[in-house]
Design a protein around this motif. Sequence first.
Motif, PDB file in Angstrom:
ATOM      1  N   UNK A 196       0.842  -1.203   0.000  1.00 19.55           N
ATOM      2  CA  UNK A 196       0.000   0.000   0.000  1.00 19.55           C
ATOM      3  C   UNK A 196       0.877   1.253   0.000  1.00 19.55           C
ATOM      4  N   UNK A 197       1.140   1.830  -1.174  1.00 23.68           N
ATOM      5  CA  UNK A 197       1.993   3.014  -1.236  1.00 23.68           C
ATOM      6  C   UNK A 197       1.255   4.327  -0.971  1.00 23.68           C
ATOM      7  N   UNK A 198      -0.038   4.282  -0.688  1.00 26.71           N
ATOM      8  CA  UNK A 198      -0.792   5.525  -0.481  1.00 26.71           C
ATOM      9  C   UNK A 198      -0.802   5.973   0.974  1.00 26.71           C
ATOM     10  N   UNK A 199      -0.496   5.071   1.907  1.00 24.85           N
ATOM     11  CA  UNK A 199      -0.512   5.429   3.315  1.00 24.85           C
ATOM     12  C   UNK A 199       0.884   5.873   3.768  1.00 24.85           C
ATOM     13  N   UNK A 209      -2.815   0.685  -3.730  1.00 24.80           N
ATOM     14  CA  UNK A 209      -2.883   1.219  -2.389  1.00 24.80           C
ATOM     15  C   UNK A 209      -4.271   1.783  -2.122  1.00 24.80           C
ATOM     16  N   UNK A 210      -4.472   2.236  -0.884  1.00 21.74           N
ATOM     17  CA  UNK A 210      -5.792   2.736  -0.493  1.00 21.74           C
ATOM     18  C   UNK A 210      -5.689   3.472   0.841  1.00 21.74           C
ATOM     19  N   UNK A 211      -6.507   4.494   1.039  1.00 20.89           N
ATOM     20  CA  UNK A 211      -6.636   5.103   2.358  1.00 20.89           C
ATOM     21  C   UNK A 211      -7.459   4.147   3.211  1.00 20.89           C
ATOM     22  N   UNK A 212      -6.860   3.606   4.254  1.00 28.05           N
ATOM     23  CA  UNK A 212      -7.454   2.500   4.982  1.00 28.05           C
ATOM     24  C   UNK A 212      -8.749   2.899   5.681  1.00 28.05           C
ATOM     25  N   UNK A 213      -9.718   2.003   5.536  1.00 27.72           N
ATOM     26  CA  UNK A 213     -10.963   2.155   6.248  1.00 27.72           C
ATOM     27  C   UNK A 213     -11.908   3.199   5.690  1.00 27.72           C
ATOM     28  N   UNK A 214     -11.583   3.801   4.557  1.00 29.01           N
ATOM     29  CA  UNK A 214     -12.400   4.854   3.975  1.00 29.01           C
ATOM     30  C   UNK A 214     -13.102   4.351   2.715  1.00 29.01           C
ATOM     31  N   UNK A 215     -14.245   4.956   2.364  1.00 29.86           N
ATOM     32  CA  UNK A 215     -14.876   4.610   1.089  1.00 29.86           C
ATOM     33  C   UNK A 215     -13.925   4.832  -0.072  1.00 29.86           C
ATOM     34  N   UNK A 216     -14.041   3.991  -1.067  1.00 17.65           N
ATOM     35  CA  UNK A 216     -13.082   3.975  -2.174  1.00 17.65           C
ATOM     36  C   UNK A 216     -12.824   5.358  -2.799  1.00 17.65           C
ATOM     37  N   UNK A 217     -13.850   6.153  -3.111  1.00 17.36           N
ATOM     38  CA  UNK A 217     -13.568   7.434  -3.775  1.00 17.36           C
ATOM     39  C   UNK A 217     -12.688   8.383  -2.960  1.00 17.36           C
ATOM     40  N   UNK A 218     -12.636   8.193  -1.648  1.00 15.16           N
ATOM     41  CA  UNK A 218     -11.816   9.078  -0.822  1.00 15.16           C
ATOM     42  C   UNK A 218     -10.319   8.832  -1.017  1.00 15.16           C
ATOM     43  N   UNK A 219      -9.955   7.740  -1.680  1.00 12.40           N
ATOM     44  CA  UNK A 219      -8.541   7.471  -1.978  1.00 12.40           C
ATOM     45  C   UNK A 219      -8.077   8.158  -3.259  1.00 12.40           C
ATOM     46  N   UNK A 226      -7.336  -7.024  -7.578  1.00 12.75           N
ATOM     47  CA  UNK A 226      -7.562  -7.815  -6.378  1.00 12.75           C
ATOM     48  C   UNK A 226      -8.079  -6.925  -5.260  1.00 12.75           C
ATOM     49  N   UNK A 227      -9.185  -7.334  -4.623  1.00 11.85           N
ATOM     50  CA  UNK A 227      -9.779  -6.513  -3.563  1.00 11.85           C
ATOM     51  C   UNK A 227      -9.097  -6.710  -2.215  1.00 11.85           C
ATOM     52  N   UNK A 228      -8.357  -7.802  -2.033  1.00  8.41           N
ATOM     53  CA  UNK A 228      -7.727  -8.083  -0.734  1.00  8.41           C
ATOM     54  C   UNK A 228      -8.751  -7.959   0.398  1.00  8.41           C
ATOM     55  N   UNK A 229      -9.938  -8.514   0.171  1.00  8.81           N
ATOM     56  CA  UNK A 229     -11.048  -8.513   1.130  1.00  8.81           C
ATOM     57  C   UNK A 229     -11.656  -7.132   1.357  1.00  8.81           C
ATOM     58  N   UNK A 230     -11.271  -6.166   0.545  1.00 11.47           N
ATOM     59  CA  UNK A 230     -11.908  -4.858   0.647  1.00 11.47           C
ATOM     60  C   UNK A 230     -13.148  -4.771  -0.224  1.00 11.47           C
ATOM     61  N   UNK A 279     -11.463  -0.779   3.003  1.00 12.53           N
ATOM     62  CA  UNK A 279     -10.438  -1.742   2.614  1.00 12.53           C
ATOM     63  C   UNK A 279      -9.081  -1.238   3.032  1.00 12.53           C
ATOM     64  N   UNK A 280      -8.078  -2.105   2.892  1.00 16.37           N
ATOM     65  CA  UNK A 280      -6.734  -1.779   3.375  1.00 16.37           C
ATOM     66  C   UNK A 280      -5.667  -1.672   2.295  1.00 16.37           C
ATOM     67  N   UNK A 281      -5.940  -2.172   1.061  1.00 18.43           N
ATOM     68  CA  UNK A 281      -4.827  -2.390   0.154  1.00 18.43           C
ATOM     69  C   UNK A 281      -4.981  -1.780  -1.231  1.00 18.43           C
ATOM     70  N   UNK A 282      -6.158  -1.830  -1.815  1.00 18.75           N
ATOM     71  CA  UNK A 282      -6.220  -1.643  -3.267  1.00 18.75           C
ATOM     72  C   UNK A 282      -7.592  -1.129  -3.672  1.00 18.75           C
ATOM     73  N   UNK A 283      -7.601  -0.139  -4.567  1.00 23.33           N
ATOM     74  CA  UNK A 283      -8.877   0.360  -5.089  1.00 23.33           C
ATOM     75  C   UNK A 283      -9.175  -0.185  -6.486  1.00 23.33           C
ATOM     76  N   UNK A 284      -8.243  -0.896  -7.106  1.00 26.34           N
ATOM     77  CA  UNK A 284      -8.379  -1.264  -8.521  1.00 26.34           C
ATOM     78  C   UNK A 284      -9.087  -2.593  -8.717  1.00 26.34           C
ATOM     79  N   UNK A 285     -10.055  -2.917  -7.847  1.00 25.22           N
ATOM     80  CA  UNK A 285     -10.676  -4.244  -7.901  1.00 25.22           C
ATOM     81  C   UNK A 285     -12.034  -4.252  -8.581  1.00 25.22           C
ATOM     82  N   UNK A 286     -12.508  -3.112  -9.035  1.00 26.99           N
ATOM     83  CA  UNK A 286     -13.870  -3.015  -9.537  1.00 26.99           C
ATOM     84  C   UNK A 286     -13.888  -2.144 -10.787  1.00 26.99           C
ATOM     85  N   UNK A 287     -14.632  -2.542 -11.833  1.00 31.71           N
ATOM     86  CA  UNK A 287     -14.619  -1.735 -13.063  1.00 31.71           C
ATOM     87  C   UNK A 287     -15.113  -0.311 -12.865  1.00 31.71           C
TER      88      UNK A 287
END
Length: 302
Positions: free
Chosen positions: A76-79, A111-121, A148-152, A157-165
């Motif tokens: 996660x390079x965004x945190x 990467x992703x801003x942890x625990x926040x809705x996807x658009x906030x990243x 990969x959503x990594x369970x997000x 989520x904790x890792x990745x925003x690129x899991x959904x079209x």
Amino acid sequence: MTPNPLLDIRIGTMVRANLDDPAAYIREILPLGFESIQPFFWQTLGGKDLPRLAGQIREAIGDADVTVSSIGVFGNPLESGEVDRGVLKAWETVIDHAHLFGASTVSGFTGRIRGKPLPESLPRFREVWGPLAKRAADKGVRIAFENCAMDGNWAAGDWNIAHNPDAWELMFNELPDDNLGLEWEPCHQLVYLIDPMPQIRKWAPRIFHVHGKDATVRWDVIREHGVFGRLPFVQMRTPGFGDSDWTRVISELRLAGYKGAIDIEGWHDPVYRGDLEITGQVRALEYLQQCRGGVSYLPNPM
């Protein structure tokens, strides 16, 4: 030697670059018939000297007709934590040294801003990946984000925003750089009950690398227990054991002009793991080669 058009799409495997001796592992598996490899790092480089590692891998491959399809960095390079800063540094270092491996693609999580809705990243995504995209473009390198959503999910989520079209639309609107794309596989779409096939036709220009991983959706479980019940409704599988028609996947990739590798991502299959890991990967290799059209090419005698 006449180029083999079958090898416009190579079938390979992933290699943990954080191993003590990745080159020894590569020498061990190459006789099995893999045509490409993707060395990858989990989060940081772990102190690896990349020029030295690149030389060791080139030596391990030797004269074999095997390519390094891409280099992976998964973190996660965004945190801003210590490890996260190490992930960002790893991306910069791998981009700068990819050419030593003969690779022109670097792949991993956004990467992703942890625990926040996807658009906030998205603002942080633009802040980090804008300079990385330029750094990569200056070196002739493409960046591929794994789906990969990594369970997000969309909410957190904790890792990745690129899991959904829908996220892909947002990402590439933020940064439309031509060298930003996807590391795609059907597994992560099936896990969320998305039909992966239409994505190839729509997103082909952005598919820079493909992972060989599949899934089995357990519809009997869904009908009886739903998707949030006690029993898992989906299992990640090695290709050849899952739901996807890889003949169709590869045909669609060819029709879309994809040239690159499908690198098998192991270590997830609930059956072919542990002592059976390589058994499963070799079966996946043979299966994907068959779906592609075989391993040999005989010129038309006419």
